[in-house]
Motif scaffolding. Structure first.
Motif, mmCIF file in Angstrom:
data_model
loop_
_atom_site.group_PDB
_atom_site.id
_atom_site.type_symbol
_atom_site.label_atom_id
_atom_site.label_comp_id
_atom_site.label_asym_id
_atom_site.label_seq_id
_atom_site.Cartn_x
_atom_site.Cartn_y
_atom_site.Cartn_z
ATOM 1 N N LYS A 193 0.848 -1.191 0.000
ATOM 2 C CA LYS A 193 0.000 0.000 0.000
ATOM 3 C C LYS A 193 0.884 1.242 0.000
ATOM 4 O O LYS A 193 1.864 1.330 0.747
ATOM 5 C CB LYS A 193 -0.901 0.002 1.231
ATOM 6 C CG LYS A 193 -1.977 -1.068 1.207
ATOM 7 C CD LYS A 193 -2.883 -0.945 2.420
ATOM 8 C CE LYS A 193 -3.976 -2.013 2.382
ATOM 9 N NZ LYS A 193 -4.859 -1.912 3.574
ATOM 10 N N GLN A 194 0.511 2.175 -0.829
ATOM 11 C CA GLN A 194 1.271 3.418 -0.885
ATOM 12 C C GLN A 194 0.955 4.271 0.334
ATOM 13 O O GLN A 194 -0.207 4.370 0.748
ATOM 14 C CB GLN A 194 0.925 4.188 -2.160
ATOM 15 C CG GLN A 194 1.371 3.465 -3.416
ATOM 16 C CD GLN A 194 1.051 4.255 -4.663
ATOM 17 O OE1 GLN A 194 0.389 5.292 -4.590
ATOM 18 N NE2 GLN A 194 1.522 3.774 -5.794
ATOM 19 N N PRO A 195 1.987 4.885 0.932
ATOM 20 C CA PRO A 195 1.729 5.726 2.113
ATOM 21 C C PRO A 195 0.894 6.951 1.748
ATOM 22 O O PRO A 195 1.071 7.557 0.687
ATOM 23 C CB PRO A 195 3.138 6.139 2.568
ATOM 24 C CG PRO A 195 3.996 5.988 1.356
ATOM 25 C CD PRO A 195 3.401 4.870 0.560
ATOM 26 N N LYS A 196 -0.030 7.263 2.635
ATOM 27 C CA LYS A 196 -0.907 8.415 2.388
ATOM 28 C C LYS A 196 -0.127 9.714 2.583
ATOM 29 O O LYS A 196 0.687 9.840 3.495
ATOM 30 C CB LYS A 196 -2.092 8.379 3.351
ATOM 31 C CG LYS A 196 -3.037 7.212 3.102
ATOM 32 C CD LYS A 196 -4.210 7.264 4.065
ATOM 33 C CE LYS A 196 -5.173 6.108 3.812
ATOM 34 N NZ LYS A 196 -6.325 6.132 4.753
ATOM 35 N N LYS A 197 -0.390 10.642 1.684
ATOM 36 C CA LYS A 197 0.283 11.936 1.770
ATOM 37 C C LYS A 197 -0.349 12.772 2.893
ATOM 38 O O LYS A 197 -1.576 12.895 2.976
ATOM 39 C CB LYS A 197 0.165 12.677 0.441
ATOM 40 C CG LYS A 197 0.914 11.996 -0.694
ATOM 41 C CD LYS A 197 0.751 12.778 -1.978
ATOM 42 C CE LYS A 197 1.493 12.096 -3.117
ATOM 43 N NZ LYS A 197 1.325 12.855 -4.400
ATOM 44 N N LYS A 198 0.531 13.302 3.730
ATOM 45 C CA LYS A 198 0.053 14.134 4.833
ATOM 46 C C LYS A 198 -0.207 15.551 4.336
ATOM 47 O O LYS A 198 0.681 16.210 3.786
ATOM 48 C CB LYS A 198 1.093 14.169 5.955
ATOM 49 C CG LYS A 198 1.280 12.827 6.648
ATOM 50 C CD LYS A 198 2.279 12.952 7.784
ATOM 51 C CE LYS A 198 2.448 11.606 8.495
ATOM 52 N NZ LYS A 198 3.430 11.714 9.612
ATOM 53 N N ARG A 199 -1.436 15.961 4.528
ATOM 54 C CA ARG A 199 -1.795 17.330 4.122
ATOM 55 C C ARG A 199 -1.474 18.300 5.258
ATOM 56 O O ARG A 199 -1.744 17.998 6.428
ATOM 57 C CB ARG A 199 -3.290 17.400 3.790
ATOM 58 C CG ARG A 199 -3.666 16.556 2.577
ATOM 59 C CD ARG A 199 -5.147 16.683 2.299
ATOM 60 N NE ARG A 199 -5.552 15.871 1.165
ATOM 61 C CZ ARG A 199 -6.802 15.757 0.740
ATOM 62 N NH1 ARG A 199 -7.782 16.411 1.371
ATOM 63 N NH2 ARG A 199 -7.089 15.002 -0.308
#
Length: 309
Positions: A230-236
């Motif tokens: 799973k690709q890491p979620k980008k932190k907004r």
């Protein structure tokens, strides 16, 4: 009979030589005419024009009529009253198919032999993404065509990778191996595994003790280790909280009032827009010319110095 015994019978059936069909075996002529046609791309027209007399002469020995239509871009083969081999029309169809797909005449004409067959493997729909398909197709060819050459040597087949298809011709047993290698490569199994297996089988076949035994324990086994991660979620970045609402965007009239265009006439506005457009066009043309002229500017050369003796 066990599964290994059945497998050996099938393999022996693939490798059995086919007895040639002679002219004396067909005392009567064919009842009706059969024909096949295939289209060829425009870039193959010059080569097909050059080799077409050779194709006609080779097929006329079996009583097959060959026609070339350059306007429509098609090749047609059909039987005649002189045709003495009922299966040769299918072989002739394979010849024109291979020539249309980029196979040279010297290789394509070998299909007329009874012990030689052909197989056109469609690989365009086996992989969804285009970039992934191109990488796997290149993997089949290998660096400087080394992998493809190894496949040809081990299977005794001529293999051509072009576009969305792989054309192969050779003995029927070799064609079976070529299809397995191509399909496994498109499934992300490196062709080196199949090449190693073919090399091991060739060496085991020379040993009379192991000739009639099961070879599964000697062959390399491929284990799929490609785990989807799973690709890491980008932190907004968090926005600072403000109790006030965002500022209201300016309307078109506010912009015209701020620039002073609101008080101009319609003709003056059009003239102003046209001049701005022409200025932008001139600037873009200037940048384009500078980019073109960059390649004509000679590089700076270092001053020549004489060697001190």
């Amino acid at each position: 009979m066990s599964s290994t015994g059945e497998q050996k019978v099938v393999e022996n059936a693939w490798s059995m030589p086919i007895e040639p069909f002679k002219k004396e075996d067909m005392p009567y002529s064919l009842l009706c005419e059969s024909s096949f046609a295939t289209l060829f791309p425009r870039y193959r027209e010059k080569y097909i024009r050059e080799c077409w007399p050779l194709v006609k002469n080779a097929l006329s020995e079996y009583g097959i009529k060959a026609d070339l239509d350059v306007i429509e871009g098609s090749m047609t083969v059909s039987t005649t009253r002189k045709t003495w081999d009922p299966y040769i029309i299918l072989k002739s169809r394979d010849v024109i198919k291979l020539i249309a797909r980029g196979v040279p005449y010297e290789q394509a004409i070998r299909v007329l032999d009874d012990n030689i067959g052909c197989d056109i493997i469609k690989i365009g729909n086996l992989v969804r993404k285009r970039d992934r398909f191109v990488k796997r197709r290149q993997r089949l060819v290998g660096p400087k065509g080394a992998t493809l050459k190894a496949i040809e040597l081990l299977t005794n087949c001529y293999v051509l990778v072009q576009g969305n298809t792989v054309s192969a011709l050779g003995p029927y047993k070799g064609l079976q191996h070529v299809r397995n290698i191509v399909e496994d490569t498109m499934k992300n199994i490196h062709p080196i595994y199949n090449i190693k297996a073919l090399m091991i089988k060739r060496e085991l076949a020379k040993d009379p003790k192991l000739k009639n035994e099961n070879w599964d324990r000697f062959l390399p086994k491929y284990v799929n280790k490609n785990v989807q991660r799973k690709q890491p979620k980008k932190k907004r970045p968090k926005k600072e909280y403000t109790p006030f609402p965002p500022p209201q965007p300016e309307s078109k009239m506010d912009k015209l009032l701020a620039s002073g265009e609101y008080f101009l006439k319609e003709e003056d506005r059009k003239k102003k827009k046209l001049t701005e457009k022409m200025e932008k066009k001139a600037e873009a043309e200037k940048r384009r010319q500078e980019k073109r002229n960059k390649s004509f500017i000679p590089p700076e050369e270092k001053p020549y110095r004489k060697k001190q003796t």
